[in-house]
Design a protein around this motif. Structure first.
Motif, mmCIF file in Angstrom:
data_model
loop_
_atom_site.group_PDB
_atom_site.id
_atom_site.type_symbol
_atom_site.label_atom_id
_atom_site.label_comp_id
_atom_site.label_asym_id
_atom_site.label_seq_id
_atom_site.Cartn_x
_atom_site.Cartn_y
_atom_site.Cartn_z
ATOM 1 N N GLY A 22 0.820 -1.204 0.000
ATOM 2 C CA GLY A 22 0.000 0.000 0.000
ATOM 3 C C GLY A 22 0.856 1.258 0.000
ATOM 4 O O GLY A 22 0.565 2.229 -0.711
ATOM 5 N N THR A 23 1.936 1.241 0.797
ATOM 6 C CA THR A 23 2.861 2.380 0.827
ATOM 7 C C THR A 23 3.535 2.557 -0.521
ATOM 8 O O THR A 23 3.723 3.685 -0.997
ATOM 9 C CB THR A 23 3.920 2.180 1.929
ATOM 10 O OG1 THR A 23 3.274 2.023 3.191
ATOM 11 C CG2 THR A 23 4.862 3.367 1.999
ATOM 12 N N ALA A 24 3.898 1.444 -1.146
ATOM 13 C CA ALA A 24 4.519 1.503 -2.471
ATOM 14 C C ALA A 24 3.562 2.123 -3.479
ATOM 15 O O ALA A 24 3.946 2.974 -4.291
ATOM 16 C CB ALA A 24 4.932 0.104 -2.925
ATOM 17 N N GLN A 25 2.282 1.721 -3.439
ATOM 18 C CA GLN A 25 1.312 2.262 -4.383
ATOM 19 C C GLN A 25 1.107 3.760 -4.160
ATOM 20 O O GLN A 25 0.944 4.534 -5.121
ATOM 21 C CB GLN A 25 -0.015 1.518 -4.247
ATOM 22 C CG GLN A 25 -0.994 1.772 -5.372
ATOM 23 C CD GLN A 25 -0.484 1.324 -6.725
ATOM 24 O OE1 GLN A 25 0.269 2.046 -7.385
ATOM 25 N NE2 GLN A 25 -0.873 0.126 -7.134
ATOM 26 N N GLU A 26 1.136 4.193 -2.900
ATOM 27 C CA GLU A 26 1.024 5.620 -2.602
ATOM 28 C C GLU A 26 2.200 6.398 -3.204
ATOM 29 O O GLU A 26 2.026 7.498 -3.743
ATOM 30 C CB GLU A 26 0.967 5.833 -1.091
ATOM 31 C CG GLU A 26 -0.331 5.360 -0.450
ATOM 32 C CD GLU A 26 -0.267 5.382 1.075
ATOM 33 O OE1 GLU A 26 0.767 5.863 1.614
ATOM 34 O OE2 GLU A 26 -1.229 4.934 1.716
ATOM 35 N N SER A 27 3.391 5.823 -3.109
ATOM 36 C CA SER A 27 4.576 6.484 -3.673
ATOM 37 C C SER A 27 4.464 6.576 -5.189
ATOM 38 O O SER A 27 4.788 7.608 -5.790
ATOM 39 C CB SER A 27 5.843 5.717 -3.281
ATOM 40 O OG SER A 27 6.081 5.806 -1.896
ATOM 41 N N TYR A 28 4.010 5.488 -5.821
ATOM 42 C CA TYR A 28 3.847 5.516 -7.279
ATOM 43 C C TYR A 28 2.784 6.542 -7.690
ATOM 44 O O TYR A 28 2.913 7.212 -8.723
ATOM 45 C CB TYR A 28 3.461 4.137 -7.796
ATOM 46 C CG TYR A 28 4.610 3.169 -7.927
ATOM 47 C CD1 TYR A 28 5.811 3.560 -8.531
ATOM 48 C CD2 TYR A 28 4.505 1.853 -7.465
ATOM 49 C CE1 TYR A 28 6.866 2.669 -8.665
ATOM 50 C CE2 TYR A 28 5.564 0.960 -7.595
ATOM 51 C CZ TYR A 28 6.737 1.377 -8.196
ATOM 52 O OH TYR A 28 7.786 0.490 -8.332
ATOM 53 N N ALA A 29 1.727 6.665 -6.902
ATOM 54 C CA ALA A 29 0.677 7.638 -7.222
ATOM 55 C C ALA A 29 1.231 9.064 -7.163
ATOM 56 O O ALA A 29 0.913 9.902 -8.020
ATOM 57 C CB ALA A 29 -0.492 7.479 -6.253
ATOM 58 N N LYS A 30 2.054 9.343 -6.162
ATOM 59 C CA LYS A 30 2.689 10.662 -6.068
ATOM 60 C C LYS A 30 3.605 10.899 -7.264
ATOM 61 O O LYS A 30 3.640 11.991 -7.830
ATOM 62 C CB LYS A 30 3.491 10.761 -4.773
ATOM 63 C CG LYS A 30 2.645 10.801 -3.514
ATOM 64 C CD LYS A 30 3.533 10.828 -2.266
ATOM 65 C CE LYS A 30 2.699 10.788 -0.990
ATOM 66 N NZ LYS A 30 3.568 10.742 0.223
ATOM 67 N N ALA A 31 4.357 9.869 -7.644
ATOM 68 C CA ALA A 31 5.271 9.995 -8.782
ATOM 69 C C ALA A 31 4.508 10.247 -10.072
ATOM 70 O O ALA A 31 4.941 11.032 -10.922
ATOM 71 C CB ALA A 31 6.128 8.736 -8.901
ATOM 72 N N ALA A 32 3.350 9.596 -10.216
ATOM 73 C CA ALA A 32 2.557 9.745 -11.446
ATOM 74 C C ALA A 32 2.059 11.170 -11.613
ATOM 75 O O ALA A 32 1.872 11.645 -12.740
ATOM 76 C CB ALA A 32 1.385 8.769 -11.434
#
Length: 497
Positions: A356-366
Protein backbone atom coordinates in the motif's frame (compact mmCIF):
# COMPACT_ATOMS: atom_id res chain seq x y z
CA UNK A 1 23.34 4.82 -15.69
CA UNK A 2 25.43 7.94 -15.40
CA UNK A 3 25.94 10.03 -18.53
CA UNK A 4 29.18 9.29 -20.42
CA UNK A 5 31.91 11.80 -19.73
CA UNK A 6 32.44 14.16 -22.63
CA UNK A 7 35.88 14.71 -24.07
CA UNK A 8 36.91 18.28 -24.85
CA UNK A 9 38.36 18.20 -28.33
CA UNK A 10 40.81 20.76 -29.75
CA UNK A 11 39.30 23.55 -31.86
CA UNK A 12 38.67 22.47 -35.44
CA UNK A 13 41.13 23.83 -37.97
CA UNK A 14 39.15 22.87 -41.05
CA UNK A 15 36.01 21.06 -42.20
CA UNK A 16 36.17 17.45 -43.36
CA UNK A 17 37.37 17.06 -46.94
CA UNK A 18 36.18 14.64 -49.57
CA UNK A 19 39.69 13.23 -49.97
CA UNK A 20 40.78 10.41 -47.66
CA UNK A 21 42.23 11.88 -44.46
CA UNK A 22 45.90 11.31 -43.72
CA UNK A 23 46.78 12.89 -40.39
CA UNK A 24 45.15 12.13 -37.06
CA UNK A 25 43.66 15.63 -37.06
CA UNK A 26 42.09 15.07 -40.48
CA UNK A 27 40.55 11.78 -39.39
CA UNK A 28 39.16 13.49 -36.28
CA UNK A 29 37.72 16.32 -38.37
CA UNK A 30 36.08 13.84 -40.76
CA UNK A 31 34.58 11.91 -37.85
CA UNK A 32 33.38 15.17 -36.27
CA UNK A 33 31.56 16.03 -39.49
CA UNK A 34 29.65 12.72 -39.46
CA UNK A 35 28.93 13.01 -35.74
CA UNK A 36 27.47 16.48 -36.23
CA UNK A 37 25.31 15.17 -39.06
CA UNK A 38 24.07 12.37 -36.83
CA UNK A 39 23.38 14.82 -34.04
CA UNK A 40 21.15 16.91 -36.29
CA UNK A 41 19.00 13.87 -37.10
CA UNK A 42 19.08 12.22 -33.65
CA UNK A 43 15.62 13.39 -32.55
CA UNK A 44 13.78 13.62 -35.88
CA UNK A 45 15.10 10.64 -37.84
CA UNK A 46 17.00 7.98 -35.84
CA UNK A 47 17.65 5.95 -39.00
CA UNK A 48 19.54 8.81 -40.66
CA UNK A 49 21.33 9.56 -37.40
CA UNK A 50 22.34 5.92 -37.07
CA UNK A 51 23.80 5.83 -40.60
CA UNK A 52 25.81 8.99 -39.92
CA UNK A 53 27.16 7.58 -36.65
CA UNK A 54 28.12 4.34 -38.39
CA UNK A 55 30.06 6.40 -40.95
CA UNK A 56 31.78 8.24 -38.09
CA UNK A 57 32.79 4.93 -36.50
CA UNK A 58 34.17 3.75 -39.85
CA UNK A 59 36.28 6.94 -40.06
CA UNK A 60 37.56 6.32 -36.54
CA UNK A 61 38.45 2.72 -37.47
CA UNK A 62 40.43 3.87 -40.51
CA UNK A 63 42.13 6.56 -38.48
CA UNK A 64 43.11 4.16 -35.70
CA UNK A 65 44.38 1.70 -38.32
CA UNK A 66 46.69 4.41 -39.65
CA UNK A 67 47.52 5.97 -36.25
CA UNK A 68 47.21 3.08 -33.76
CA UNK A 69 48.79 5.04 -30.90
CA UNK A 70 46.61 8.15 -31.26
CA UNK A 71 44.65 8.35 -28.03
CA UNK A 72 42.21 11.03 -29.20
CA UNK A 73 40.85 8.84 -32.01
CA UNK A 74 40.62 5.77 -29.78
CA UNK A 75 38.88 7.72 -27.01
CA UNK A 76 36.37 9.43 -29.24
CA UNK A 77 35.45 6.23 -31.07
CA UNK A 78 34.78 4.55 -27.71
CA UNK A 79 32.86 7.58 -26.44
CA UNK A 80 30.60 7.64 -29.52
CA UNK A 81 29.85 3.91 -29.21
CA UNK A 82 28.91 4.40 -25.56
CA UNK A 83 26.59 7.27 -26.41
CA UNK A 84 24.87 5.11 -29.03
CA UNK A 85 24.30 2.28 -26.54
CA UNK A 86 22.49 4.72 -24.24
CA UNK A 87 19.96 5.67 -26.94
CA UNK A 88 17.53 2.79 -27.66
CA UNK A 89 16.19 4.53 -30.77
CA UNK A 90 19.67 4.52 -32.31
CA UNK A 91 20.68 0.97 -31.36
CA UNK A 92 18.12 -0.49 -33.75
CA UNK A 93 19.81 1.26 -36.68
CA UNK A 94 23.40 0.23 -35.95
CA UNK A 95 23.08 -3.33 -37.22
CA UNK A 96 23.63 -5.46 -34.13
CA UNK A 97 21.84 -6.20 -30.83
CA UNK A 98 22.60 -4.13 -27.75
CA UNK A 99 24.63 -6.85 -26.00
CA UNK A 100 26.89 -7.22 -29.04
CA UNK A 101 27.27 -3.46 -29.36
CA UNK A 102 28.20 -3.18 -25.68
CA UNK A 103 30.87 -5.86 -26.09
CA UNK A 104 32.28 -3.97 -29.08
CA UNK A 105 32.17 -0.75 -27.03
CA UNK A 106 34.00 -2.43 -24.17
CA UNK A 107 36.74 -3.59 -26.57
CA UNK A 108 37.11 -0.01 -27.81
CA UNK A 109 37.41 1.35 -24.28
CA UNK A 110 39.97 -1.27 -23.31
CA UNK A 111 42.01 -0.37 -26.38
CA UNK A 112 41.95 3.29 -25.38
CA UNK A 113 42.93 2.36 -21.83
CA UNK A 114 46.06 0.66 -23.14
CA UNK A 115 47.05 4.03 -24.60
CA UNK A 116 46.25 6.06 -21.49
CA UNK A 117 45.36 4.48 -18.14
CA UNK A 118 45.25 7.81 -16.32
CA UNK A 119 42.47 9.65 -18.13
CA UNK A 120 39.64 9.92 -15.56
CA UNK A 121 36.89 10.36 -18.15
CA UNK A 122 37.98 7.17 -19.90
CA UNK A 123 38.13 5.26 -16.61
CA UNK A 124 34.63 6.47 -15.75
CA UNK A 125 33.15 5.68 -19.16
CA UNK A 126 34.69 2.20 -19.23
CA UNK A 127 33.05 1.46 -15.88
CA UNK A 128 29.69 2.52 -17.34
CA UNK A 129 30.10 0.13 -20.28
CA UNK A 130 30.94 -2.70 -17.89
CA UNK A 131 27.87 -1.92 -15.76
CA UNK A 132 25.53 -1.76 -18.76
CA UNK A 133 26.89 -5.04 -20.14
CA UNK A 134 26.48 -6.64 -16.71
CA UNK A 135 22.81 -5.60 -16.74
CA UNK A 136 22.31 -7.16 -20.16
CA UNK A 137 23.96 -10.41 -19.11
CA UNK A 138 21.86 -10.55 -15.95
CA UNK A 139 18.76 -10.56 -18.14
CA UNK A 140 20.30 -13.56 -19.91
CA UNK A 141 20.88 -15.13 -16.45
CA UNK A 142 24.67 -15.04 -16.76
CA UNK A 143 25.31 -13.92 -13.19
CA UNK A 144 28.92 -15.17 -13.00
CA UNK A 145 30.07 -12.95 -15.87
CA UNK A 146 28.00 -10.06 -14.50
CA UNK A 147 29.77 -10.33 -11.15
CA UNK A 148 33.16 -10.22 -12.86
CA UNK A 149 32.20 -7.18 -14.94
CA UNK A 150 30.83 -5.29 -11.93
CA UNK A 151 33.97 -6.02 -9.92
CA UNK A 152 36.08 -4.68 -12.78
CA UNK A 153 33.84 -1.59 -12.97
CA UNK A 154 34.38 -0.91 -9.27
CA UNK A 155 38.14 -1.24 -9.65
CA UNK A 156 38.13 1.29 -12.48
CA UNK A 157 35.90 3.66 -10.53
CA UNK A 158 38.29 3.45 -7.59
CA UNK A 159 41.19 4.32 -9.91
CA UNK A 160 39.11 7.11 -11.43
CA UNK A 161 38.34 8.59 -8.01
CA UNK A 162 41.99 8.48 -6.97
CA UNK A 163 43.04 10.18 -10.21
CA UNK A 164 40.33 12.83 -9.85
CA UNK A 165 41.47 13.58 -6.30
CA UNK A 166 45.06 14.06 -7.49
CA UNK A 167 43.99 16.34 -10.35
CA UNK A 168 41.72 18.40 -8.13
CA UNK A 169 44.48 18.84 -5.56
CA UNK A 170 46.91 19.90 -8.29
CA UNK A 171 44.43 22.41 -9.69
CA UNK A 172 43.77 23.91 -6.28
CA UNK A 173 47.50 24.16 -5.66
CA UNK A 174 47.99 25.95 -8.99
CA UNK A 175 45.14 28.31 -8.12
CA UNK A 176 46.70 29.16 -4.78
CA UNK A 177 50.11 29.70 -6.38
CA UNK A 178 48.54 32.05 -8.92
CA UNK A 179 46.77 34.05 -6.24
CA UNK A 180 49.97 34.40 -4.25
CA UNK A 181 51.61 35.82 -7.34
CA UNK A 182 48.91 38.45 -7.61
CA UNK A 183 47.26 37.00 -10.75
CA UNK A 184 43.47 36.58 -10.61
CA UNK A 185 42.38 33.32 -12.24
CA UNK A 186 38.64 33.94 -11.93
CA UNK A 187 38.01 30.43 -10.58
CA UNK A 188 34.42 29.12 -10.52
CA UNK A 189 32.58 28.02 -7.38
CA UNK A 190 34.31 24.64 -7.50
CA UNK A 191 37.91 25.72 -7.32
CA UNK A 192 39.43 24.32 -10.50
CA UNK A 193 41.46 25.48 -13.46
CA UNK A 194 41.71 23.87 -16.91
CA UNK A 195 44.74 21.78 -17.77
CA UNK A 196 46.22 20.49 -21.00
CA UNK A 197 48.66 17.69 -21.59
CA UNK A 198 50.06 15.81 -24.55
CA UNK A 199 48.56 12.45 -25.40
CA UNK A 200 50.88 9.62 -24.32
CA UNK A 201 52.19 7.72 -27.32
CA UNK A 202 50.78 10.16 -29.86
CA UNK A 203 52.06 9.78 -33.41
CA UNK A 204 52.12 13.55 -33.67
CA UNK A 205 53.76 14.28 -30.33
CA UNK A 206 54.03 17.98 -29.67
CA UNK A 207 51.59 18.87 -32.46
CA UNK A 208 48.22 17.57 -31.27
CA UNK A 209 47.50 18.26 -27.59
CA UNK A 210 44.61 16.69 -25.72
CA UNK A 211 42.62 19.38 -23.92
CA UNK A 212 41.30 18.02 -20.63
CA UNK A 213 38.33 19.54 -18.88
CA UNK A 214 39.01 20.71 -15.33
CA UNK A 215 38.20 18.22 -12.61
CA UNK A 216 35.49 19.40 -10.23
CA UNK A 217 33.94 18.19 -7.00
CA UNK A 218 30.84 17.33 -9.04
CA UNK A 219 32.95 14.92 -11.10
CA UNK A 220 34.06 13.16 -7.93
CA UNK A 221 30.45 12.92 -6.75
CA UNK A 222 29.47 11.43 -10.13
CA UNK A 223 32.08 8.74 -9.53
CA UNK A 224 30.76 8.11 -6.01
CA UNK A 225 27.24 7.75 -7.38
CA UNK A 226 28.35 5.38 -10.15
CA UNK A 227 30.23 3.30 -7.56
CA UNK A 228 27.16 3.04 -5.34
CA UNK A 229 25.05 1.99 -8.32
CA UNK A 230 27.50 -0.78 -9.19
CA UNK A 231 27.66 -1.88 -5.55
CA UNK A 232 23.85 -1.99 -5.38
CA UNK A 233 23.78 -4.34 -8.36
CA UNK A 234 26.68 -6.45 -7.15
CA UNK A 235 25.37 -6.96 -3.62
CA UNK A 236 22.37 -8.87 -4.99
CA UNK A 237 24.63 -11.36 -6.81
CA UNK A 238 27.44 -12.29 -4.42
CA UNK A 239 27.42 -14.84 -1.61
CA UNK A 240 26.81 -13.79 1.98
CA UNK A 241 30.52 -13.94 2.80
CA UNK A 242 31.23 -11.00 0.48
CA UNK A 243 28.57 -8.70 1.88
CA UNK A 244 30.68 -7.10 4.60
CA UNK A 245 33.36 -5.99 2.14
CA UNK A 246 30.78 -4.37 -0.14
CA UNK A 247 29.05 -2.77 2.84
CA UNK A 248 32.34 -1.28 4.04
CA UNK A 249 32.97 0.14 0.55
CA UNK A 250 29.55 1.79 0.45
CA UNK A 251 29.98 3.16 3.96
CA UNK A 252 33.33 4.69 3.07
CA UNK A 253 31.86 6.37 0.00
CA UNK A 254 28.77 7.78 1.71
CA UNK A 255 30.21 8.71 5.11
CA UNK A 256 33.75 9.80 4.24
CA UNK A 257 34.27 10.57 0.58
CA UNK A 258 30.94 12.16 -0.41
CA UNK A 259 30.68 14.62 2.54
CA UNK A 260 34.18 15.89 1.78
CA UNK A 261 33.37 16.47 -1.88
CA UNK A 262 30.02 18.10 -1.11
CA UNK A 263 31.84 20.56 1.13
CA UNK A 264 33.77 21.76 -1.93
CA UNK A 265 30.59 22.75 -3.77
CA UNK A 266 28.99 26.16 -3.69
CA UNK A 267 26.38 26.46 -0.94
CA UNK A 268 23.44 26.52 -3.34
CA UNK A 269 24.56 23.19 -4.86
CA UNK A 270 25.07 21.32 -1.61
CA UNK A 271 21.44 20.47 -0.79
CA UNK A 272 20.93 18.77 -4.15
CA UNK A 273 24.17 16.81 -3.76
CA UNK A 274 23.20 15.66 -0.24
CA UNK A 275 19.84 14.48 -1.61
CA UNK A 276 21.42 12.50 -4.47
CA UNK A 277 23.93 10.76 -2.19
CA UNK A 278 21.26 10.00 0.43
CA UNK A 279 19.02 8.41 -2.21
CA UNK A 280 21.87 6.29 -3.61
CA UNK A 281 22.73 5.20 -0.07
CA UNK A 282 19.10 4.27 0.64
CA UNK A 283 18.92 2.12 -2.49
CA UNK A 284 22.10 0.29 -1.47
CA UNK A 285 20.86 -0.19 2.11
CA UNK A 286 17.59 -1.66 0.82
CA UNK A 287 19.35 -4.07 -1.55
CA UNK A 288 21.77 -5.07 1.21
CA UNK A 289 18.89 -5.72 3.64
CA UNK A 290 17.02 -7.84 1.10
CA UNK A 291 20.06 -10.06 0.57
CA UNK A 292 20.53 -10.43 4.32
CA UNK A 293 16.85 -11.27 4.82
CA UNK A 294 16.95 -13.94 2.13
CA UNK A 295 20.14 -15.32 3.71
CA UNK A 296 18.26 -15.54 7.07
CA UNK A 297 20.73 -13.20 8.82
CA UNK A 298 18.08 -10.57 9.65
CA UNK A 299 14.32 -10.76 10.23
CA UNK A 300 11.53 -8.68 8.78
CA UNK A 301 11.47 -6.16 11.66
CA UNK A 302 15.09 -5.17 11.03
CA UNK A 303 14.47 -5.16 7.29
CA UNK A 304 11.66 -2.66 7.85
CA UNK A 305 13.91 -0.49 10.00
CA UNK A 306 16.53 -0.37 7.24
CA UNK A 307 14.00 1.12 4.81
CA UNK A 308 13.84 4.20 7.01
CA UNK A 309 16.91 5.23 4.98
CA UNK A 310 14.40 6.51 2.40
CA UNK A 311 13.18 9.20 4.80
CA UNK A 312 15.06 11.84 2.83
CA UNK A 313 13.77 15.44 2.98
CA UNK A 314 12.25 16.47 -0.32
CA UNK A 315 11.65 12.94 -1.62
CA UNK A 316 7.95 13.58 -2.34
CA UNK A 317 8.92 16.02 -5.07
CA UNK A 318 11.29 13.68 -6.86
CA UNK A 319 10.10 10.92 -9.21
CA UNK A 320 13.29 8.87 -8.87
CA UNK A 321 13.18 8.94 -5.06
CA UNK A 322 9.52 7.94 -4.94
CA UNK A 323 10.07 5.13 -7.44
CA UNK A 324 13.16 3.83 -5.64
CA UNK A 325 11.36 3.65 -2.30
CA UNK A 326 8.35 1.97 -3.89
CA UNK A 327 10.59 -0.65 -5.53
CA UNK A 328 12.32 -1.32 -2.19
CA UNK A 329 9.01 -1.85 -0.38
CA UNK A 330 7.73 -4.13 -3.13
CA UNK A 331 10.97 -6.11 -2.86
CA UNK A 332 10.43 -6.52 0.88
CA UNK A 333 6.86 -7.76 0.37
CA UNK A 334 7.79 -10.24 -2.36
CA UNK A 335 10.74 -11.59 -0.34
CA UNK A 336 8.52 -12.14 2.70
CA UNK A 337 5.82 -13.77 0.56
CA UNK A 338 8.41 -16.06 -1.01
CA UNK A 339 9.78 -17.15 2.38
CA UNK A 340 6.30 -18.01 3.70
CA UNK A 341 4.94 -19.48 0.45
CA UNK A 342 1.89 -21.58 1.33
CA UNK A 343 2.36 -21.08 5.07
CA UNK A 344 -0.30 -19.81 7.46
CA UNK A 345 2.49 -17.91 9.27
CA UNK A 346 2.80 -15.35 6.48
CA UNK A 347 2.71 -11.84 8.03
CA UNK A 348 0.15 -10.76 5.46
CA UNK A 349 -0.55 -7.48 7.25
CA UNK A 350 3.08 -6.39 6.84
CA UNK A 351 3.12 -7.29 3.16
CA UNK A 352 -0.21 -5.55 2.59
CA UNK A 353 0.96 -2.36 4.30
CA UNK A 354 4.25 -2.26 2.42
CA UNK A 355 2.50 -2.70 -0.92
CA UNK A 356 0.00 0.00 0.00
CA UNK A 357 2.86 2.38 0.83
CA UNK A 358 4.52 1.50 -2.47
CA UNK A 359 1.31 2.26 -4.38
CA UNK A 360 1.02 5.62 -2.60
CA UNK A 361 4.58 6.48 -3.67
CA UNK A 362 3.85 5.52 -7.28
CA UNK A 363 0.68 7.64 -7.22
CA UNK A 364 2.69 10.66 -6.07
CA UNK A 365 5.27 9.99 -8.78
CA UNK A 366 2.56 9.75 -11.45
CA UNK A 367 1.40 13.26 -10.58
CA UNK A 368 4.92 14.51 -11.29
CA UNK A 369 5.68 12.57 -14.47
CA UNK A 370 3.67 9.67 -15.89
CA UNK A 371 5.49 7.00 -17.90
CA UNK A 372 4.78 3.55 -19.30
CA UNK A 373 7.18 1.96 -16.81
CA UNK A 374 5.49 3.73 -13.90
CA UNK A 375 2.05 2.44 -14.92
CA UNK A 376 3.49 -1.04 -15.40
CA UNK A 377 4.90 -0.93 -11.87
CA UNK A 378 1.59 0.29 -10.44
CA UNK A 379 -0.22 -2.57 -12.16
CA UNK A 380 2.25 -5.12 -10.76
CA UNK A 381 1.63 -3.80 -7.23
CA UNK A 382 -2.11 -4.29 -7.67
CA UNK A 383 -1.49 -7.87 -8.85
CA UNK A 384 0.58 -8.52 -5.73
CA UNK A 385 -2.11 -7.01 -3.53
CA UNK A 386 -4.71 -9.13 -5.33
CA UNK A 387 -2.68 -12.22 -4.55
CA UNK A 388 -2.64 -11.36 -0.84
CA UNK A 389 -6.37 -10.59 -0.86
CA UNK A 390 -7.00 -14.02 -2.46
CA UNK A 391 -4.97 -16.07 0.03
CA UNK A 392 -6.77 -18.95 1.68
CA UNK A 393 -3.90 -20.18 3.87
CA UNK A 394 -3.46 -16.97 5.91
CA UNK A 395 -5.73 -14.87 8.09
CA UNK A 396 -6.78 -11.90 5.96
CA UNK A 397 -8.95 -8.99 7.07
CA UNK A 398 -12.41 -9.14 5.53
CA UNK A 399 -12.15 -5.70 3.92
CA UNK A 400 -8.87 -6.78 2.28
CA UNK A 401 -10.44 -9.98 0.97
CA UNK A 402 -13.41 -8.08 -0.46
CA UNK A 403 -11.06 -5.75 -2.34
CA UNK A 404 -9.78 -8.55 -4.62
CA UNK A 405 -12.09 -7.88 -7.62
CA UNK A 406 -11.30 -4.16 -7.51
CA UNK A 407 -7.56 -4.84 -7.34
CA UNK A 408 -7.73 -7.08 -10.41
CA UNK A 409 -9.65 -4.37 -12.27
CA UNK A 410 -7.09 -1.74 -11.18
CA UNK A 411 -4.26 -3.93 -12.48
CA UNK A 412 -5.99 -4.25 -15.85
CA UNK A 413 -6.50 -0.47 -16.02
CA UNK A 414 -2.85 0.30 -15.22
CA UNK A 415 -1.56 -2.28 -17.71
CA UNK A 416 -3.77 -0.71 -20.36
CA UNK A 417 -2.33 2.69 -19.44
CA UNK A 418 1.22 1.35 -19.78
CA UNK A 419 0.45 0.02 -23.28
CA UNK A 420 -0.95 3.37 -24.36
CA UNK A 421 1.93 5.36 -22.90
CA UNK A 422 4.67 3.13 -24.33
CA UNK A 423 6.38 4.68 -27.33
CA UNK A 424 8.17 2.82 -30.09
CA UNK A 425 11.35 3.18 -28.02
CA UNK A 426 9.71 1.32 -25.09
CA UNK A 427 9.18 -1.92 -27.00
CA UNK A 428 10.22 -4.11 -24.06
CA UNK A 429 7.90 -2.29 -21.66
CA UNK A 430 5.06 -2.37 -24.16
CA UNK A 431 5.45 -6.10 -24.78
CA UNK A 432 5.46 -6.90 -21.06
CA UNK A 433 2.47 -4.63 -20.42
CA UNK A 434 0.51 -6.34 -23.22
CA UNK A 435 1.27 -9.80 -21.83
CA UNK A 436 0.19 -8.77 -18.36
CA UNK A 437 -2.87 -6.95 -19.64
CA UNK A 438 -3.95 -10.27 -21.15
CA UNK A 439 -3.21 -12.09 -17.88
CA UNK A 440 -5.18 -9.55 -15.80
CA UNK A 441 -8.06 -9.81 -18.27
CA UNK A 442 -8.02 -13.62 -18.03
CA UNK A 443 -7.84 -13.37 -14.24
CA UNK A 444 -10.95 -11.20 -14.08
CA UNK A 445 -12.78 -13.43 -16.52
CA UNK A 446 -11.99 -16.70 -14.70
CA UNK A 447 -12.38 -15.51 -11.10
CA UNK A 448 -15.02 -12.80 -11.40
CA UNK A 449 -16.73 -13.52 -14.75
CA UNK A 450 -15.86 -10.00 -15.90
CA UNK A 451 -16.17 -9.30 -19.62
CA UNK A 452 -13.22 -7.34 -21.05
CA UNK A 453 -13.86 -3.90 -22.49
CA UNK A 454 -13.80 -3.63 -26.27
CA UNK A 455 -10.60 -1.57 -26.33
CA UNK A 456 -8.78 -4.14 -24.19
CA UNK A 457 -9.92 -6.98 -26.46
CA UNK A 458 -8.77 -5.01 -29.50
CA UNK A 459 -5.32 -4.37 -28.01
CA UNK A 460 -4.83 -8.05 -27.23
CA UNK A 461 -6.13 -9.35 -30.56
CA UNK A 462 -4.12 -6.89 -32.67
CA UNK A 463 -0.86 -7.93 -31.03
CA UNK A 464 -1.62 -11.66 -31.04
CA UNK A 465 -0.28 -11.82 -27.49
CA UNK A 466 -2.24 -15.02 -26.68
CA UNK A 467 0.10 -17.02 -28.91
CA UNK A 468 3.21 -16.31 -26.81
CA UNK A 469 2.04 -16.32 -23.21
CA UNK A 470 4.09 -19.13 -21.64
CA UNK A 471 6.98 -16.80 -20.82
CA UNK A 472 4.59 -14.17 -19.48
CA UNK A 473 2.98 -16.58 -17.02
CA UNK A 474 6.40 -17.82 -15.88
CA UNK A 475 7.60 -14.28 -15.22
CA UNK A 476 4.49 -13.51 -13.18
CA UNK A 477 5.09 -16.59 -11.03
CA UNK A 478 8.77 -15.71 -10.56
CA UNK A 479 7.88 -12.16 -9.51
CA UNK A 480 5.16 -13.31 -7.12
CA UNK A 481 2.25 -11.78 -9.04
CA UNK A 482 0.60 -15.19 -9.40
CA UNK A 483 1.07 -18.49 -7.63
CA UNK A 484 1.95 -21.49 -9.79
CA UNK A 485 -1.48 -23.11 -9.46
CA UNK A 486 -3.28 -19.94 -10.49
CA UNK A 487 -0.96 -19.43 -13.47
CA UNK A 488 -1.59 -23.01 -14.58
CA UNK A 489 -5.35 -22.50 -14.39
CA UNK A 490 -5.17 -19.31 -16.47
CA UNK A 491 -2.89 -20.92 -19.03
CA UNK A 492 -5.36 -23.80 -19.28
CA UNK A 493 -8.09 -21.36 -20.24
CA UNK A 494 -6.03 -20.29 -23.29
CA UNK A 495 -5.65 -23.92 -24.41
CA UNK A 496 -9.35 -24.52 -23.87
CA UNK A 497 -10.29 -21.57 -26.05
Amino acid sequence: MSKPKQFTKPPKKQKAKAAEPETAEEFQAAADFEEETGGKWRAGDPAKAGRAFVRALEVYDRGIGKHPHEFDLAYNKARLELEITQNPALVGHIGQPLAGLLKQTLDSHRYALRLNKLNPDLLFNTSQVLTSLAEQLLEAEDSDTSISLLQEALELLSSCLSRQEVLLEQQQSELEDGEEGGVSLGAPDEKTVPTAESTPGSDDAGQYATVESPTTASDLLDTVHASLSALTMLVTLVDAGSLRTLGDMAQGLTEKKAPSYIGMLSEDAQDSAHFTVALARASFVAAFADVQYNAFTIEVAEYLDRLEAFEVPGKDGDVTALGSEAEARVELATSVMARFEGSSDLPADICWKQLGTAQESYAKAAKLDSSAQLYLSRADVEMLRHRIASLTTSKIAENVRKSAPTLAQNAQTYYKGAVRLASDEDEEVKSKALQRLFIATQLRSVLYQAEPAADVTQMIEMCGVQRRMHEGYMECVEEGLLDAEQAEELAGQIVAT
